[in-house]
Design a protein around this motif. Sequence first.
Motif, PDB file in Angstrom:
ATOM      1  N   LYS A 433       0.833  -1.199   0.000  1.00  0.00           N
ATOM      2  CA  LYS A 433       0.000   0.000   0.000  1.00  0.00           C
ATOM      3  C   LYS A 433       0.874   1.259   0.000  1.00  0.00           C
ATOM      4  CE  LYS A 433      -4.108  -1.897   0.198  1.00  0.00           C
ATOM      5  NZ  LYS A 433      -5.113  -1.682  -0.853  1.00  0.00           N
ATOM      6  N   GLU A 434       1.973   1.222   0.739  1.00  0.00           N
ATOM      7  CA  GLU A 434       2.869   2.371   0.773  1.00  0.00           C
ATOM      8  C   GLU A 434       3.522   2.588  -0.603  1.00  0.00           C
ATOM      9  OE1 GLU A 434       4.166   2.165   5.501  1.00  0.00           O
ATOM     10  OE2 GLU A 434       5.602   1.667   3.908  1.00  0.00           O
ATOM     11  N   ALA A 435       3.920   1.467  -1.269  1.00  0.00           N
ATOM     12  CA  ALA A 435       4.485   1.601  -2.616  1.00  0.00           C
ATOM     13  C   ALA A 435       3.470   2.212  -3.565  1.00  0.00           C
ATOM     14  CB  ALA A 435       4.969   0.233  -3.122  1.00  0.00           C
ATOM     15  N   GLN A 436       2.222   1.696  -3.491  1.00  0.00           N
ATOM     16  CA  GLN A 436       1.171   2.271  -4.325  1.00  0.00           C
ATOM     17  C   GLN A 436       0.960   3.742  -3.998  1.00  0.00           C
ATOM     18  OE1 GLN A 436      -2.275  -0.166  -3.802  1.00  0.00           O
ATOM     19  NE2 GLN A 436      -1.386  -1.961  -4.868  1.00  0.00           N
ATOM     20  N   TYR A 437       1.071   4.066  -2.705  1.00  0.00           N
ATOM     21  CA  TYR A 437       0.888   5.467  -2.317  1.00  0.00           C
ATOM     22  C   TYR A 437       2.004   6.345  -2.880  1.00  0.00           C
ATOM     23  CZ  TYR A 437       0.678   9.585   0.693  1.00  0.00           C
ATOM     24  OH  TYR A 437       0.614  10.865   1.160  1.00  0.00           O
ATOM     25  N   ARG A 438       3.252   5.843  -2.822  1.00  0.00           N
ATOM     26  CA  ARG A 438       4.369   6.612  -3.385  1.00  0.00           C
ATOM     27  C   ARG A 438       4.223   6.770  -4.896  1.00  0.00           C
ATOM     28  NH1 ARG A 438       7.298   3.655   0.586  1.00  0.00           N
ATOM     29  NH2 ARG A 438       7.826   2.064  -0.980  1.00  0.00           N
ATOM     30  N   GLU A 439       3.799   5.709  -5.586  1.00  0.00           N
ATOM     31  CA  GLU A 439       3.582   5.776  -7.029  1.00  0.00           C
ATOM     32  C   GLU A 439       2.485   6.776  -7.360  1.00  0.00           C
ATOM     33  OE1 GLU A 439       5.363   4.456  -9.255  1.00  0.00           O
ATOM     34  OE2 GLU A 439       4.165   4.966 -11.029  1.00  0.00           O
ATOM     35  N   ALA A 440       1.421   6.727  -6.555  1.00  0.00           N
ATOM     36  CA  ALA A 440       0.332   7.678  -6.801  1.00  0.00           C
ATOM     37  C   ALA A 440       0.790   9.107  -6.528  1.00  0.00           C
ATOM     38  CB  ALA A 440      -0.848   7.331  -5.897  1.00  0.00           C
ATOM     39  N   GLU A 441       1.619   9.280  -5.511  1.00  0.00           N
ATOM     40  CA  GLU A 441       2.137  10.629  -5.207  1.00  0.00           C
ATOM     41  C   GLU A 441       3.037  11.133  -6.350  1.00  0.00           C
ATOM     42  OE1 GLU A 441       4.204  12.891  -1.375  1.00  0.00           O
ATOM     43  OE2 GLU A 441       4.196  10.695  -1.562  1.00  0.00           O
ATOM     44  N   LEU A 444       0.941  12.006  -9.179  1.00  0.00           N
ATOM     45  CA  LEU A 444       0.244  13.266  -8.911  1.00  0.00           C
ATOM     46  C   LEU A 444       1.160  14.466  -9.166  1.00  0.00           C
ATOM     47  CD1 LEU A 444      -2.284  14.663  -7.844  1.00  0.00           C
ATOM     48  CD2 LEU A 444      -1.366  14.407  -5.527  1.00  0.00           C
ATOM     49  N   LYS A 445       2.445  14.305  -8.803  1.00  0.00           N
ATOM     50  CA  LYS A 445       3.399  15.384  -9.057  1.00  0.00           C
ATOM     51  C   LYS A 445       3.572  15.606 -10.565  1.00  0.00           C
ATOM     52  CE  LYS A 445       6.081  14.941  -4.806  1.00  0.00           C
ATOM     53  NZ  LYS A 445       7.413  14.625  -4.218  1.00  0.00           N
ATOM     54  N   GLU A 446       3.688  14.479 -11.342  1.00  0.00           N
ATOM     55  CA  GLU A 446       3.802  14.610 -12.794  1.00  0.00           C
ATOM     56  C   GLU A 446       2.593  15.320 -13.387  1.00  0.00           C
ATOM     57  OE1 GLU A 446       6.480  10.528 -13.487  1.00  0.00           O
ATOM     58  OE2 GLU A 446       4.413  10.692 -14.250  1.00  0.00           O
ATOM     59  N   LEU A 447       1.425  14.907 -12.907  1.00  0.00           N
ATOM     60  CA  LEU A 447       0.198  15.554 -13.398  1.00  0.00           C
ATOM     61  C   LEU A 447       0.181  17.030 -13.031  1.00  0.00           C
ATOM     62  CD1 LEU A 447      -2.462  12.787 -12.565  1.00  0.00           C
ATOM     63  CD2 LEU A 447      -1.591  13.439 -14.823  1.00  0.00           C
ATOM     64  N   GLU A 448       0.697  17.341 -11.858  1.00  0.00           N
ATOM     65  CA  GLU A 448       0.736  18.743 -11.440  1.00  0.00           C
ATOM     66  C   GLU A 448       1.677  19.551 -12.349  1.00  0.00           C
ATOM     67  OE1 GLU A 448      -0.470  21.904  -9.165  1.00  0.00           O
ATOM     68  OE2 GLU A 448      -1.168  19.830  -9.033  1.00  0.00           O
ATOM     69  N   GLN A 449       2.819  18.928 -12.680  1.00  0.00           N
ATOM     70  CA  GLN A 449       3.749  19.595 -13.593  1.00  0.00           C
ATOM     71  C   GLN A 449       3.122  19.785 -14.971  1.00  0.00           C
ATOM     72  OE1 GLN A 449       7.291  17.240 -13.503  1.00  0.00           O
ATOM     73  NE2 GLN A 449       7.844  17.857 -11.365  1.00  0.00           N
TER      74      GLN A 449
END
Length: 517
Positions: A433-441, A444-449
Motif C-alpha cells: 500500500k505504501e508503494a502504491q501510495y508513493r507511485e500515486a504521489e 500526482l506530481k507529474e500531473l501537477e507539472q
Amino acid sequence: MFSNSKRELKIKPVDPEVLTANIGTLLDLYGVEKGLDHYRSSQELTFDEFRYYLQHEVFSSLPKTLNLPVAREYEKKISEVCWFVCKKNLLTREKPIFSDDSVFKLFRIFCLLADLVQDADDSSHYIVVLQPSEAGIIAEQLVHCLGLRWDAADWEALGSSIGHFKWAAFLAVLEAKYCCDQQLHSEALLEAVAEIYDVFIEDIIKKGYLFKRGYLLPTMREYWCVLQPCALTYYKSSSQKEQCGRIAIDEYCSVEASVGDGKIQRFQLVTPERTFEFGTQDHKSRLQWLSALRQAAAVSGGADGYQRRARAGRRGAGARSEQEVREARARLQLEVRARLAAEAQAQELAELAQQDNKKLEELKNAQAELERLLQEETQAKRDEEIVRALQARVLAEEWERREELERLQEEQNKMLEEERLKRKQFEMLQAEKEAQYREAERRLKELEQEKQKLDAELKAAQNKISQTEHNAHALHVQLRDLNPVLRNGERARRAISFVPTTKSSSDTLIDLRALRH
C-alpha cells in the motif's frame, strides 16, 4: 346453655337467632338464622325444635366423618362462640374468685360431664345438671391440684343435701368451699383450673419432662412431653409453643422397660413404624410413665374422647346396685393399698438397683475408657486414610491442572503463531500500500507539472489571441479607410464579425489575405 328455663338457671334465655348466626359465621354459613321460622311449631321455639334445626341444617355442613383432633377443634370453637353469647349471664355472681378464663374452662368441663334433663315443672323446658358423683370428680381433681386435702365424706354429705348441681350452684360451691382461702394465690388457681381442663377437655393423661434418644445422634435430650390417648407430643419447653415431634399411639403400641445406666431410667415405646427410647431421672417417674403409656394405648381407639367414654362408663356403673358400688370402692381401696405397697417395694428395689448400678457404673466407666481409646485409635486410622485420600485427590487435581495448563500453553503458542503470520501478511500488505501510495504521489506530481505546463501554454495562447484581435482591429480600421475597396472592406468586416475568437493568429492572417485577393 340452650335452655329456655328462667326459673332454674335464673338467667335470661339466650336468643336462638343470635346463637345460630354466630355458629353459622364460625362454619362459613351466613343467614342460617332465617330458617328457624320454618321449624317453629308455635309462637315460641322449643328446645327440641332448635336442637333438631342445628343438627340437620347447620351441623350437616360438616364432614360426616371427623377424626378426633378436628372434632375437638370444632367443639372448642363452638364452645367459644356459645360462651361469647351467654357469658354475661353465666359470669354473674356476688364474690368472684376465679378469672373469666378459668370460669370458661370450668363451664366446658361442666357441660362435658353434665346431663340435659327435662324440667319437672314444665316438660317443654330443659335444664343442665351435674350429678353429685361427677361434680365430686371435678372438685377432687381441683383440690388435689391446689395441694389441699380431699374429704370424700364431707362431699357425700354436701352432694346428698344439694342433689343435682346446676351451674350456678356448682361454681358457688367451688369458690366458696375450696377456693376461699386467702393464702391461695391467683396463679395457683389458674394453674389448677388449667390442669383439670387439660385432663377433662384435652384428654391429657400425663405430661412432664422426659429424656428422648435422637434418631440420628444417639444422645438423650430432654423434652416436655404431653401424653394423650391418640399421641405423645413433645416440645422444647413447658410453654408448649415449639413442637418438636408427635408420636401416634394406637392399640398396637407397647412399652417396655430397659436397663438404665444409673443416671437415666430408660424405657422403650414400640410402635408399628419404629421404636422410641425414653428415660426419666428416677424409677418412680418411669413406672408412672409406663402406666400412663399403657393406659393411652388401651384407650386410643374410638372416635369419642377418653373422658367422654369414661363418663359413659361411669354412667353404666351408676346403673348398678349400691352394693356393687360399695364392693367396687372396696376393691379400689385395696388396689390403692396394693399400689402403695408395690410403690414402696419398688422404691426399695430402686435403692438396691442404685447400689448395683454404682458397681456397674465403675465397670462401665472402665469399659467406656477402653472404648474411648479404641475409638480414638480407630478415628486416628480413619483420619490417616482420609488424609491419604485427600493427598491423592490433591495430586490428581494437580496433574489435571498441569495438563490443563499445558493445553492452554499450546493453544496460546498456536494463537501467537497465527497472530505472527497475520502480522507478517499485514506488514506486506502495508508495504504494498505504501508503494502504491508513493507511485500515486509521483504520478500526482507529474500531473501537477503537466498542469502547470498546460496552464503556461494556455496563457501564451490567450496572449496570442489578444494580440491577434488587436491586430485585426487595426487592420479593419485601415481597410475601412481605403475607398476603392470600401465594398470589399464592408464585406470583409462582416466576415470578420463571424470569425470565432478562439482562432489562432495564423488563421486570422490567412483569412485577411483571402479577403484582399
